[in-house]
Design an enzyme around this catalytic site. Structure first.
Site: not given
Ligand code: NAD
Length: 424
Positions: A68, A113-115
């Site tokens: 994201v 952001a992150k995943g």
């Protein structure tokens, strides 16, 4: 006129709902920038991927993966990758949102952001874990890159996983790109000091908070939930400063020793592959008792949503240092504030990790590496300056440190949004 997001139903539930409530609390303090606030209530882009791998037993398994980009107004995306069986879209969206706020709050030039991959890595062999990592990296290849989005470790991911991600990205690009991830091993352009940076930053924020409240760190009682990358490093820093770590909780159980747990001995115990709950010289207590133990510092360093309306009233501590992202629900924030507990929020307290990730990225770009002393000196300065600015804002506006951090951060992000303008 803003359309509600259709892909999360109901939108108000879960970690993303918590993030939205925190954003709403900032609105009255943003002046004319509040016009742009909707920007932060919807991620810029979301990628959901299928991660299929061959299992060692000859079968095939599919896992759900996410990356994201919450907001890129101030720079490329930055945020970790989490491997956990409970990873969800709502969680990754919230974690990406908190990265936007954190990066702006401490002034590093990144967006948020992150995943994550919805997988229990404890169920995988080393080979299966590598295949999950490489396939996930390939699937999110279109979003990541040294000047686009730079992943890093989070829960259940580490230096080895970053090395596989860097290698997979590099092979797909046809060149070695060390700057695509941070938290790498030193042999691949990792940075000295990165491994312990988040825990060290938690400690630096703790010292700054203790000074404000007149709480001596030497002899202080510390309770820590989560003894992974963050909790372990924070424990060692407090232990070295002569504080007493009186309770530690992880998935295996909760240790309690009012005289202080022998942290170096526990670290050695865990290094040998043994469970925290089996450690001697501390009493094993029920998980729920952890929250009622009297202390000067309480450090949640596991997962989000741990301090709730149900247990916040039982907490008897002076200072909460949020090593984890999102450990405190908004209703718990209100209870703690009412009880005079100082909460140093995640977007400040655990920002040491992304700060040294930033140093790692700068070192990779310039191919010139700094000494650990230099890194720690710069880390400590960024953390203490950010603490001072957020503390001052909280006093000025008579709000919690969380809301103060959000005011500073959202102002920076929305100023960037405003001056960049909308395209077309
Ligand atoms: P990790 O995987 O290294 O460790 C997680 C720890 O939490 C383990 O000790 C695990 O046993 C414990 N844990 C998990 N679920 C628990 C539960 N329900 N109850 C009690 N303990 C539980 O992860 P980490 O990298 O240390 O990350 C911990 C938190 O810190 C996360 O919220 C993460 O987003 C945040 N964080 C990490 C970094 C970083 O650099 N690694 C940076 C900023 C924030």
């Amino acid at each position: 006129m803003h359309q509600p997001l259709s892909y999360l139903a109901p939108a108000g539930i879960g970690p993303w709902g918590v993030f939205l409530q925190q954003i709403d609390r900032v609105e009255p303090y943003l002046g004319e920038l509040a016009f742009w606030l909707e920007t932060l209530k919807r991620p810029k882009r979301i990628l959901i991927v299928d991660v299929p791998i061959h299992l060692d037993n000859g079968g095939v398994a599919h896992f759900e993966g996410y990356r994201v980009h919450h907001n890129l107004s101030r720079g490329p995306g930055k945020g970790g990758v989490r491997f956990h069986q409970d990873v969800s879209l709502s969680e990754v969206m919230a974690l990406a949102g908190w990265m936007t706020v954190k990066n702006a709050a401490i002034g590093v030039p990144y967006g948020g952001a992150k995943g994550g991959v919805r997988v229990d890595p404890r169920q995988l062999s080393m080979g299966e874990l590598e295949r999950v990592t490489r396939r996930y990296t390939s699937e999110i290849n279109m979003l990541i890159g040294p000047d686009k989005d730079i992943p890093a470790p989070d829960v259940n991911t580490n230096e080895q996983i970053m090395a596989w991600m860097m290698d997979t990205y590099s092979i797909n690009q046809g060149r070695t790109a060390t700057g695509v991830v941070t938290g790498k091993p030193l042999s691949l352009g990792g940075s000295l000091g990165r491994k312990d940076a988040t825990g060290r930053g938690v400690f630096v924020a703790g010292v700054a908070a203790a000074e404000k409240l007149g709480v001596p760190v030497a002899g202080a009682r510390v309770c820590i939930q989560g003894f992974g990358n963050v909790g372990n490093a924070a424990a060692r820093c407090f232990h070295n400063a002569a504080a007493r770590i009186i309770a530690i909780q992880d998935v295996s159980g909760t240790l309690h020793n009012p005289a202080g747990i022998d942290v170096p001995a526990l670290c050695e115990w865990l290094r040998l592959g043994k469970a925290l709950a089996d450690f001697k010289n501390a009493e094993l207590i029920a998980a729920e008792e952890f929250w009622g133990i009297e202390s000067e510092f309480l450090i949640p360093a596991a997962l989000e949503g741990q301090i709730t309306g149900n247990n916040a009233g039982r907490i008897r501590t002076r200072i909460i240092l949020e090593g984890a992202n999102g450990p405190t629900l908004p209703e718990a924030d209100d209870i703690l504030g009412g009880n005079g507990v100082l909460v140093v929020p995640d977007v400040l307290a655990n920002a040491g990790g992304v700060t040294v990730s930033y140093f790692e990225w700068v070192q990779d770009f310039s191919s010139f590496f700094w000494s650990e002393e230099e890194i720690n000196r710069r880390l400590d300065k960024i953390m203490t300056d950010a603490f001072a600015a957020i503390w001052a804002k909280a006093q000025e506006k008579k709000v919690s440190m969380r809301t103060a951090a959000f005011i500073l951060a959202c102002t920076r992000v929305l100023e960037a949004r405003q001056v960049r303008g909308l395209y077309p």
